[in-house]
Write an enzyme that holds these catalytic residues in place. Sequence first.
Site, PDB file in Angstrom:
ATOM      1  N   PHE A  79      -2.178  16.490   3.743  1.00 54.17           N
ATOM      2  CA  PHE A  79      -2.557  15.838   2.491  1.00 54.17           C
ATOM      3  C   PHE A  79      -1.349  15.754   1.572  1.00 54.17           C
ATOM      4  CE2 PHE A  79      -4.443  14.778  -1.479  1.00 54.17           C
ATOM      5  CZ  PHE A  79      -5.441  13.899  -1.102  1.00 54.17           C
ATOM      6  N   GLU A  86       0.838  -1.204   0.000  1.00 52.70           N
ATOM      7  CA  GLU A  86       0.000   0.000   0.000  1.00 52.70           C
ATOM      8  C   GLU A  86       0.867   1.246   0.000  1.00 52.70           C
ATOM      9  OE1 GLU A  86      -2.604   1.268  -0.643  1.00 52.70           O
ATOM     10  OE2 GLU A  86      -4.352   0.580   0.465  1.00 52.70           O
ATOM     11  N   ASP A  87       0.367   2.290  -0.616  1.00 56.04           N
ATOM     12  CA  ASP A  87       1.090   3.560  -0.566  1.00 56.04           C
ATOM     13  C   ASP A  87       0.875   4.257   0.770  1.00 56.04           C
ATOM     14  OD1 ASP A  87      -1.580   3.819  -1.314  1.00 56.04           O
ATOM     15  OD2 ASP A  87      -1.255   5.625  -2.482  1.00 56.04           O
ATOM     16  N   ASP A 100      -4.437   5.378   6.149  1.00 54.66           N
ATOM     17  CA  ASP A 100      -4.998   6.585   6.737  1.00 54.66           C
ATOM     18  C   ASP A 100      -6.001   6.116   7.801  1.00 54.66           C
ATOM     19  OD1 ASP A 100      -6.435   9.050   6.924  1.00 54.66           O
ATOM     20  OD2 ASP A 100      -5.774   9.592   4.926  1.00 54.66           O
ATOM     21  N   ARG A 108       0.374  11.860  -9.395  1.00 56.48           N
ATOM     22  CA  ARG A 108       0.909  10.536  -9.064  1.00 56.48           C
ATOM     23  C   ARG A 108       2.346  10.362  -9.543  1.00 56.48           C
ATOM     24  NH1 ARG A 108      -3.364   7.148  -7.361  1.00 56.48           N
ATOM     25  NH2 ARG A 108      -5.321   7.424  -8.451  1.00 56.48           N
TER      26      ARG A 108
END
Length: 180
Positions: free
Chosen positions: A150, A97-98, A101, A163
């Site tokens: 963010f 996973e990047d 959260d 991205r």
Amino acid sequence: MADIQRVLLDENQLAQRVKELGTEISRDYAEGDLLLLGILKGSVIFLADLARAIHVPVDMDFIAVSSYGAGTSTTGQVRLLKDLEGPIAGRDLLIVEDIIDSGLTLSYLIEILQSREPRSIKVVVLLDKPERRREKIVPDYTGFTIPDEFVVGYGLDYAEQYRSLPYVGVLSPSVYQEQE
Ligand code: PRP
């Protein structure tokens, strides 16, 4: 880039940490049957670099889920958009996973995957934002623990943009305030 308030992790920091994660994972899976499971789309750049830093044989498969829409925070709804191509029974899965959260995406996915009886499931995440957690998920390997800002780049998007930035940057609030 004007939309980026500041660089949080530059290319060198990312490359160094990915290399360390690859070494650790290679050691842990020396005897395994490792399947890297990328969560589209955010993880693709991290997965591509991580796979090349792992020195044991790996297979790759991909799954797509969506929880975010175009906004900056989770809707709490997770949907399966694309399933894996192959079976996973008896395999050693490493979910790539990047970012974690709220943890909702991973907790939903782990539940689905567990029912298919893999031999093991572990999670490697590039970025962890523990302050935002709503589900109790603790990754097995973490690249960086980051504050609740963010971030975009190195696979992470805002409304499908940014991205391909080679670094992780904090998005200027003016970018998403314009949209809201
Ligand atoms: C992002 C990210 C994780 C998830 C993390 O995906 O790639 O999968 O959100 O958030 P959570 O821990 O609150 O569930 P997103 O739905 O934005 O899709 P993308 O990977 O295609 O950008």
